[in-house]
Motif scaffolding. Structure first.
Motif, PDB file in Angstrom:
ATOM      1  N   VAL A   1       0.864  -1.168   0.000  1.00  0.00           N
ATOM      2  CA  VAL A   1       0.000   0.000   0.000  1.00  0.00           C
ATOM      3  C   VAL A   1       0.907   1.227   0.000  1.00  0.00           C
ATOM      4  N   ALA A   2       0.702   2.124  -0.955  1.00  0.00           N
ATOM      5  CA  ALA A   2       1.594   3.270  -1.092  1.00  0.00           C
ATOM      6  C   ALA A   2       0.896   4.567  -0.735  1.00  0.00           C
ATOM      7  N   HIS A   3       1.556   5.369   0.109  1.00  0.00           N
ATOM      8  CA  HIS A   3       1.161   6.769   0.290  1.00  0.00           C
ATOM      9  C   HIS A   3       1.838   7.524  -0.844  1.00  0.00           C
ATOM     10  N   ALA A   4       1.072   7.822  -1.887  1.00  0.00           N
ATOM     11  CA  ALA A   4       1.619   8.476  -3.074  1.00  0.00           C
ATOM     12  C   ALA A   4       1.161   9.927  -3.100  1.00  0.00           C
ATOM     13  N   GLU A   5       2.112  10.841  -3.007  1.00  0.00           N
ATOM     14  CA  GLU A   5       1.796  12.272  -2.977  1.00  0.00           C
ATOM     15  C   GLU A   5       2.886  13.027  -3.716  1.00  0.00           C
ATOM     16  N   GLY A   6       2.472  13.980  -4.524  1.00  0.00           N
ATOM     17  CA  GLY A   6       3.413  14.730  -5.341  1.00  0.00           C
ATOM     18  C   GLY A   6       3.208  14.387  -6.807  1.00  0.00           C
ATOM     19  N   PRO A   7       3.622  15.288  -7.690  1.00  0.00           N
ATOM     20  CA  PRO A   7       3.389  15.072  -9.128  1.00  0.00           C
ATOM     21  C   PRO A   7       3.932  13.726  -9.613  1.00  0.00           C
ATOM     22  N   GLY A   8       3.074  12.947 -10.244  1.00  0.00           N
ATOM     23  CA  GLY A   8       3.481  11.681 -10.842  1.00  0.00           C
ATOM     24  C   GLY A   8       3.618  10.511  -9.887  1.00  0.00           C
ATOM     25  N   GLN A   9       3.481  10.737  -8.584  1.00  0.00           N
ATOM     26  CA  GLN A   9       3.746   9.655  -7.640  1.00  0.00           C
ATOM     27  C   GLN A   9       2.669   8.569  -7.657  1.00  0.00           C
ATOM     28  N   ALA A  10       1.411   8.934  -7.858  1.00  0.00           N
ATOM     29  CA  ALA A  10       0.360   7.918  -7.911  1.00  0.00           C
ATOM     30  C   ALA A  10       0.577   6.992  -9.102  1.00  0.00           C
ATOM     31  N   GLN A  11       0.870   7.574 -10.268  1.00  0.00           N
ATOM     32  CA  GLN A  11       1.113   6.773 -11.451  1.00  0.00           C
ATOM     33  C   GLN A  11       2.353   5.899 -11.267  1.00  0.00           C
ATOM     34  N   ARG A  12       3.373   6.457 -10.649  1.00  0.00           N
ATOM     35  CA  ARG A  12       4.625   5.732 -10.453  1.00  0.00           C
ATOM     36  C   ARG A  12       4.432   4.553  -9.493  1.00  0.00           C
ATOM     37  N   ALA A  13       3.717   4.771  -8.396  1.00  0.00           N
ATOM     38  CA  ALA A  13       3.507   3.691  -7.434  1.00  0.00           C
ATOM     39  C   ALA A  13       2.749   2.544  -8.081  1.00  0.00           C
ATOM     40  N   ALA A  14       1.754   2.867  -8.898  1.00  0.00           N
ATOM     41  CA  ALA A  14       1.004   1.821  -9.592  1.00  0.00           C
ATOM     42  C   ALA A  14       1.903   1.076 -10.575  1.00  0.00           C
ATOM     43  N   ARG A  15       2.723   1.819 -11.306  1.00  0.00           N
ATOM     44  CA  ARG A  15       3.608   1.201 -12.300  1.00  0.00           C
ATOM     45  C   ARG A  15       4.627   0.275 -11.648  1.00  0.00           C
ATOM     46  N   LEU A  16       5.050   0.611 -10.426  1.00  0.00           N
ATOM     47  CA  LEU A  16       6.092  -0.168  -9.753  1.00  0.00           C
ATOM     48  C   LEU A  16       5.539  -1.336  -8.943  1.00  0.00           C
ATOM     49  N   GLY A  17       4.213  -1.515  -8.943  1.00  0.00           N
ATOM     50  CA  GLY A  17       3.675  -2.730  -8.347  1.00  0.00           C
ATOM     51  C   GLY A  17       2.886  -2.575  -7.080  1.00  0.00           C
ATOM     52  N   ALA A  18       2.630  -1.346  -6.646  1.00  0.00           N
ATOM     53  CA  ALA A  18       1.748  -1.179  -5.484  1.00  0.00           C
ATOM     54  C   ALA A  18       0.361  -1.704  -5.840  1.00  0.00           C
ATOM     55  N   ALA A  19      -0.271  -2.387  -4.900  1.00  0.00           N
ATOM     56  CA  ALA A  19      -1.606  -2.936  -5.133  1.00  0.00           C
ATOM     57  C   ALA A  19      -2.704  -1.956  -4.740  1.00  0.00           C
ATOM     58  N   ARG A  20      -2.381  -1.048  -3.807  1.00  0.00           N
ATOM     59  CA  ARG A  20      -3.369  -0.077  -3.337  1.00  0.00           C
ATOM     60  C   ARG A  20      -2.689   1.268  -3.123  1.00  0.00           C
ATOM     61  N   LEU A  21      -3.456   2.316  -3.319  1.00  0.00           N
ATOM     62  CA  LEU A  21      -3.015   3.646  -2.924  1.00  0.00           C
ATOM     63  C   LEU A  21      -3.712   3.999  -1.627  1.00  0.00           C
TER      64      LEU A  21
ATOM     65  N   HIS B   1      -4.335   6.792  -0.366  1.00  0.00           N
ATOM     66  CA  HIS B   1      -5.209   7.948  -0.549  1.00  0.00           C
ATOM     67  C   HIS B   1      -5.601   8.033  -2.017  1.00  0.00           C
ATOM     68  N   ALA B   2      -6.847   8.372  -2.278  1.00  0.00           N
ATOM     69  CA  ALA B   2      -7.217   8.693  -3.649  1.00  0.00           C
ATOM     70  C   ALA B   2      -6.337   9.841  -4.127  1.00  0.00           C
ATOM     71  N   PRO B   3      -5.746   9.757  -5.314  1.00  0.00           N
ATOM     72  CA  PRO B   3      -4.811  10.796  -5.777  1.00  0.00           C
ATOM     73  C   PRO B   3      -5.429  12.188  -5.705  1.00  0.00           C
ATOM     74  N   PHE B   4      -4.692  13.096  -5.091  1.00  0.00           N
ATOM     75  CA  PHE B   4      -5.198  14.455  -4.887  1.00  0.00           C
ATOM     76  C   PHE B   4      -4.216  15.530  -5.311  1.00  0.00           C
ATOM     77  N   THR B   5      -2.989  15.149  -5.656  1.00  0.00           N
ATOM     78  CA  THR B   5      -1.994  16.141  -6.057  1.00  0.00           C
ATOM     79  C   THR B   5      -2.324  16.760  -7.401  1.00  0.00           C
ATOM     80  N   GLU B   6      -2.863  15.931  -8.316  1.00  0.00           N
ATOM     81  CA  GLU B   6      -3.116  16.383  -9.682  1.00  0.00           C
ATOM     82  C   GLU B   6      -4.272  15.587 -10.276  1.00  0.00           C
ATOM     83  N   ARG B   7      -4.926  16.180 -11.239  1.00  0.00           N
ATOM     84  CA  ARG B   7      -5.990  15.487 -11.964  1.00  0.00           C
ATOM     85  C   ARG B   7      -5.351  14.502 -12.930  1.00  0.00           C
ATOM     86  N   LEU B   8      -5.657  13.225 -12.787  1.00  0.00           N
ATOM     87  CA  LEU B   8      -5.092  12.224 -13.672  1.00  0.00           C
ATOM     88  C   LEU B   8      -5.811  12.252 -15.022  1.00  0.00           C
ATOM     89  N   ALA B   9      -5.055  12.016 -16.088  1.00  0.00           N
ATOM     90  CA  ALA B   9      -5.642  11.926 -17.420  1.00  0.00           C
ATOM     91  C   ALA B   9      -6.494  10.660 -17.509  1.00  0.00           C
TER      92      ALA B   9
END
Length: 352
Positions: free
Chosen positions: A206-226, A228-236
């Motif tokens: 489970v990743a605490h992903a915060e900061g530009p690109g961190q949510a996408q990066r955590a998912a790409r690197l194999g985290a199964a859960r975030l 927090h719902a991503p709040f740093t930026e609007r995802l495409a």
């Protein structure tokens, strides 16, 4: 004995509920036509997928409608005793009362063990143990972070050792901090090392992903859960679609100020993630500010704002299976009722 409609985690079914000594028992079998029907519906205790029990009075959980919590950042020596059946014991009589706890300190370590001395329902406690973070990374500089609630990782060897320590303590997942707004984050190789070490022990990250690109990066690197719902930026939209296929999000929408950009961004991301088929899990970050120790109406309202309502909201709350759980909850006035209207099912309900 009454006919009862119950939620099995996916949808609504019919069954029979009656008393078996001091316990309420729900059976998944067709009720006879002449059986009286329970005036309401039955559901298991709800799940909060993101809590911090070291930051709240966890004894209040016994008077809540939560049946399970997942602690995502605590000293494993403190949180592990709370996960034991003897710590939050279910007597089976379905009463939700504020318990009388005995604070018994282990002489060898001075660690508190909380032993229930009343008949309140048991709340299942799962935990990640300590945050794994780089040296100087989040939340190592936070006053609220108790001693032992984070472990600073320097290399692959210490990463594997930390995962082993959390797993040996009984962790059900591993928490990784990836907060670029508050200090360093792991490089890709070290993040993957943690994911691989966790996977080898049958645990997800489970990743605490915060900061530009961190949510996408955590998912790409194999985290199964975030966490927090991503709040740093609007995802495409294409990023949303990829995440919906690979990770689940723990909501924690209500931690943001009502009129903040972060809240608006998080709600918008969740709305589109849910529409894309992504799994949203109810979580409050309990302990982050003055949050209720129990079901949080503000979080439920935010989820509805993101178009998660009705049965979808119940799935996000991940109720325990009422066929297996002694905690059976009655929601009135019907299957579309607000979950905050849940209350304990009592023998008086079977007299009607």
């Amino acid at each position: 004995m009454h006919a009862a409609t119950f939620f099995d985690g996916e949808g609504w079914r019919d069954g029979i509920i009656d008393r078996d000594g001091e316990r309420m028992r729900l059976r998944a079998e067709p009720p006879a036509r002449d059986l009286p029907r329970l005036a309401g519906v039955v559901i298991g205790g709800f799940t909060d997928h993101h809590v911090h029990l070291q930051l709240v009075d966890h004894t209040l959980l016994a008077s809540s409608t939560l049946g399970r919590v997942v602690d995502l950042g605590a000293d494993p020596a403190v949180i592990e005793p709370l996960s034991r059946p003897s710590a939050l014991h279910d007597s089976g009589d379905l009463r939700h009362t504020i318990p009388d706890y005995a604070d018994v300190r282990r002489a060898d370590a001075g660690i508190p063990e909380f032993r229930r001395t009343d008949a309140s329902h048991r709340v299942q406690v799962d935990f990640a143990g300590a945050f794994l973070t780089p040296v100087g990374g989040y939340p190592s500089d936070r006053d609220w972070a108790p001693t032992g609630s984070f472990r600073e990782i320097t290399d692959a060897e210490t990463a594997r050792a930390a995962v082993t320590a959390m797993a040996d303590a009984g962790a059900s997942c591993i928490k990784v901090a990836s907060n670029a707004t508050a200090g360093p984050v792991f490089d890709d190789d070290l993040f993957r090392t943690i994911v691989d070490a966790a996977s080898a022990r049958g645990l997800s990250v489970v990743a605490h992903a915060e900061g530009p690109g961190q949510a996408q990066r955590a998912a790409r690197l194999g985290a199964a859960r975030l966490a927090h719902a991503p709040f740093t930026e609007r995802l495409a939209d294409d990023e949303i679609a990829r995440q919906a296929a690979s990770v689940s999000w723990i909501s924690t929408l209500a931690i943001h100020d009502a009129d903040s950009d972060e809240r608006a961004t998080a709600v918008d991301n969740v709305r589109r993630f849910h529409a894309a088929g992504g799994m949203v899990l109810y979580g409050t970050d309990m302990g982050n500010g003055p949050t209720p120790v129990g079901l949080n109406p503000a979080e439920l309202a935010a989820l509805r704002e993101a178009n998660i309502a009705g049965d979808d909201l119940l799935r996000a709350l991940a109720p325990l299976d009422p066929l297996d759980s002694a905690v059976l909850l009655l929601r009135l006035p019907g299957i579309d009722a607000d979950p905050t209207l849940a209350r304990p099912l009592t023998s008086a309900d079977l007299k009607a």
